[in-house]
Scaffold this active site. Sequence first.
Site, PDB file in Angstrom:
ATOM      1  N   ALA A  35       0.875  -1.109   0.054  1.00  0.00           N
ATOM      2  CA  ALA A  35       0.078  -0.072  -0.062  1.00  0.00           C
ATOM      3  C   ALA A  35       0.857   1.300   0.110  1.00  0.00           C
ATOM      4  O   ALA A  35       1.786   1.540   0.843  1.00  0.00           O
ATOM      5  CB  ALA A  35      -0.810   0.051   1.139  1.00  0.00           C
ATOM      6  N   HIS A  51     -10.300  -0.144   3.498  1.00  0.00           N
ATOM      7  CA  HIS A  51      -9.645  -1.026   2.532  1.00  0.00           C
ATOM      8  C   HIS A  51      -8.926  -2.298   3.072  1.00  0.00           C
ATOM      9  O   HIS A  51      -8.874  -3.376   2.605  1.00  0.00           O
ATOM     10  CB  HIS A  51      -8.471  -0.233   1.687  1.00  0.00           C
ATOM     11  CG  HIS A  51      -9.333   0.759   0.737  1.00  0.00           C
ATOM     12  ND1 HIS A  51     -10.007   0.333  -0.228  1.00  0.00           N
ATOM     13  CD2 HIS A  51      -9.387   2.004   0.437  1.00  0.00           C
ATOM     14  CE1 HIS A  51     -10.542   1.376  -0.939  1.00  0.00           C
ATOM     15  NE2 HIS A  51      -9.873   2.461  -0.522  1.00  0.00           N
TER      16      HIS A  51
END
Length: 180
Positions: A35, A51
């Site tokens: 990420a 998420h």
Amino acid sequence: MPETTLIIGGSRSGKSGHALSLGEDAAGRHNLFIATCQAGDPEMKDRIERHQKERGDQWQTVEEPVNIAGVLEQLGPDSDIVLIDCLTLWTSNLMMHHDVDEQILNEMDRLVGIIHQPPCPVILVSNEVGLGIVPENPLARRFRDLAGWCNQKIAGACNRVIWTVAGIPVTIKPSSGAPC
């Protein structure tokens, strides 16, 4: 050789969801999610947490805003699949760390080198930012240009490129046929 896939599209086009779906279809026991987003404000922090919940426990998440090539080199060989989300934020992060475009392009080339011979299947997500008008300020034009060059470099190195529009994935560069 493991397949590499770039999923590209506009904001809220469904690209991240499609990438996660492809990743889960090909996932094994060691699934790595890199990420690039940083929680700079409460809304972004909530978005990141949402998420993470969507991904569930089957993904090991590494938050790395700048050195994604290094993480891929280090952890990729022990992974069954790697999903990197997203290259657009990565480009923005690189701009905050480097004043000279050549340094940023070198980082992009470093990632491309790994994508040419990936340690495992890799899925990358990026925004297409070049479909609008020319931005009025130099910083926005610089970002648009760097993001466009990044997308071109990564798309050229990947086996498959998927464009997402309104939640519909459209393959624009054929795959080698290997599962990913």
